[in-house]
Design a protein around this motif. Structure first.
Motif, PDB file in Angstrom:
ATOM      1  N   ARG A  32     110.665 -38.777 -23.354  1.00 12.16           N
ATOM      2  CA  ARG A  32     111.348 -36.988 -23.589  1.00 12.16           C
ATOM      3  C   ARG A  32     111.693 -36.629 -24.288  1.00 12.16           C
ATOM      4  O   ARG A  32     112.855 -38.150 -24.529  1.00 12.16           O
ATOM      5  CB  ARG A  32     111.890 -37.387 -21.393  1.00 12.16           C
ATOM      6  CG  ARG A  32     111.216 -37.742 -20.760  1.00 12.16           C
ATOM      7  CD  ARG A  32     109.722 -36.333 -20.029  1.00 12.16           C
ATOM      8  NE  ARG A  32     109.411 -36.498 -21.002  1.00 12.16           N
ATOM      9  CZ  ARG A  32     108.224 -35.597 -21.024  1.00 12.16           C
ATOM     10  NH1 ARG A  32     108.791 -34.085 -21.110  1.00 12.16           N
ATOM     11  NH2 ARG A  32     107.277 -35.804 -21.943  1.00 12.16           N
ATOM     12  N   GLN A  33     111.724 -35.833 -25.452  1.00 13.47           N
ATOM     13  CA  GLN A  33     112.258 -35.251 -26.665  1.00 13.47           C
ATOM     14  C   GLN A  33     112.420 -34.070 -26.678  1.00 13.47           C
ATOM     15  O   GLN A  33     111.094 -33.580 -25.773  1.00 13.47           O
ATOM     16  CB  GLN A  33     111.869 -36.775 -27.341  1.00 13.47           C
ATOM     17  CG  GLN A  33     110.178 -36.438 -27.193  1.00 13.47           C
ATOM     18  CD  GLN A  33     109.238 -36.554 -28.775  1.00 13.47           C
ATOM     19  OE1 GLN A  33     110.424 -36.147 -29.802  1.00 13.47           O
ATOM     20  NE2 GLN A  33     108.456 -37.176 -28.842  1.00 13.47           N
ATOM     21  N   ALA A  34     113.302 -33.745 -27.797  1.00 17.57           N
ATOM     22  CA  ALA A  34     112.864 -32.182 -28.033  1.00 17.57           C
ATOM     23  C   ALA A  34     111.779 -32.240 -28.690  1.00 17.57           C
ATOM     24  O   ALA A  34     110.716 -33.596 -29.091  1.00 17.57           O
ATOM     25  CB  ALA A  34     114.085 -32.061 -29.219  1.00 17.57           C
ATOM     26  N   ILE A  35     111.261 -31.408 -29.024  1.00 21.32           N
ATOM     27  CA  ILE A  35     109.817 -30.555 -28.828  1.00 21.32           C
ATOM     28  C   ILE A  35     110.211 -30.570 -30.732  1.00 21.32           C
ATOM     29  O   ILE A  35     110.720 -30.001 -31.260  1.00 21.32           O
ATOM     30  CB  ILE A  35     109.608 -28.861 -28.267  1.00 21.32           C
ATOM     31  CG1 ILE A  35     108.914 -28.934 -26.971  1.00 21.32           C
ATOM     32  CG2 ILE A  35     108.204 -28.972 -29.476  1.00 21.32           C
ATOM     33  CD1 ILE A  35     108.897 -27.773 -27.103  1.00 21.32           C
ATOM     34  N   PRO A  36     108.654 -31.645 -30.524  1.00 16.31           N
ATOM     35  CA  PRO A  36     109.501 -32.537 -31.865  1.00 16.31           C
ATOM     36  C   PRO A  36     108.654 -30.938 -32.883  1.00 16.31           C
ATOM     37  O   PRO A  36     107.168 -29.999 -32.797  1.00 16.31           O
ATOM     38  CB  PRO A  36     108.164 -33.247 -32.303  1.00 16.31           C
ATOM     39  CG  PRO A  36     107.406 -33.627 -31.250  1.00 16.31           C
ATOM     40  CD  PRO A  36     108.481 -32.751 -29.978  1.00 16.31           C
ATOM     41  N   PHE A  87     104.740 -31.113 -23.517  1.00 15.80           N
ATOM     42  CA  PHE A  87     106.703 -31.037 -24.279  1.00 15.80           C
ATOM     43  C   PHE A  87     106.790 -29.692 -23.442  1.00 15.80           C
ATOM     44  O   PHE A  87     107.889 -28.935 -23.995  1.00 15.80           O
ATOM     45  CB  PHE A  87     105.772 -30.388 -25.388  1.00 15.80           C
ATOM     46  CG  PHE A  87     105.577 -32.063 -26.161  1.00 15.80           C
ATOM     47  CD1 PHE A  87     107.119 -33.023 -26.933  1.00 15.80           C
ATOM     48  CD2 PHE A  87     104.046 -32.028 -26.616  1.00 15.80           C
ATOM     49  CE1 PHE A  87     106.402 -34.154 -27.552  1.00 15.80           C
ATOM     50  CE2 PHE A  87     104.128 -33.177 -27.500  1.00 15.80           C
ATOM     51  CZ  PHE A  87     105.600 -34.518 -27.540  1.00 15.80           C
ATOM     52  N   SER A  89     107.919 -27.387 -20.479  1.00 13.65           N
ATOM     53  CA  SER A  89     109.272 -28.121 -19.310  1.00 13.65           C
ATOM     54  C   SER A  89     108.415 -27.822 -17.953  1.00 13.65           C
ATOM     55  O   SER A  89     107.812 -28.225 -17.483  1.00 13.65           O
ATOM     56  CB  SER A  89     110.125 -27.885 -19.814  1.00 13.65           C
ATOM     57  OG  SER A  89     110.781 -26.790 -19.947  1.00 13.65           O
TER      58      SER A  89
END
Length: 156
Positions: A32-36, A87, A89
């Motif tokens: 889970r991470q910010a959208i690259p 990505f 949500s």
């Protein structure tokens, strides 16, 4: 070696981790991470690589989980990953997490033997002989690296 060094390192690290414990497919995109900026390419890489690794017996998916969700085979599983953007949500929270977080992928005996033979750990640089062995296996199974096998985002 056909893979870029970054791709080879990512695959090698992921396979190494699955020799230690089961990991969900989400680990293939970095969790889970910010959208690259390269989210679509990362999603495509993850789906195709998971499919290749399942088909070539580098990874094993928990059979109880696939049976409980009526998923028959690696291709159907890959298509479900390709349908649900990890990505996005809204999609992820609605149904994507079922496929990206719930299933457990583990290393096969073949992978465990290769990781041991090449003495791989998380500190290892991309091991060209290991990656070439994996790429050769992909090729021998009609899943050549560099080809899109299961297109993502097409509402399959």
């Amino acid at each position: 070696m056909k893979m870029s060094t970054n791709e080879a390192s990512a695959l090698q690290d992921y396979l190494y981790l699955t020799t230690l414990d089961g990991y969900c497919p989400d680990a293939f995109i970095g969790g889970r991470q910010a959208i690259p900026p390269d989210a679509h390419d990362l999603w495509q890489f993850a789906v195709d690589m998971i499919y290749r690794c399942l088909q070539c017996d580098f990874l094993v998916i928990n059979e109880n989980w696939t049976a409980a969700h009526n998923i028959e085979g690696a291709l159907e599983f890959a298509r479900l990953l390709a349908k649900h953007d990890p990505f996005d949500s809204d999609d992820f929270n609605e149904s994507g997490a079922l496929y990206w977080i719930e299933p457990e992928l583990t290393a096969s005996k073949k992978t465990k033997d290769l990781i041991a033979r090449f003495q791989i750990d998380l500190a290892s640089a991309a091991c060209q002989p290991l990656i070439e062995h994996i790429e050769d296996s992909f090729e021998a199974n009609g899943l050549a690296y560099g080809e899109i096998l299961v297109p993502v985002g097409e509402g399959i």
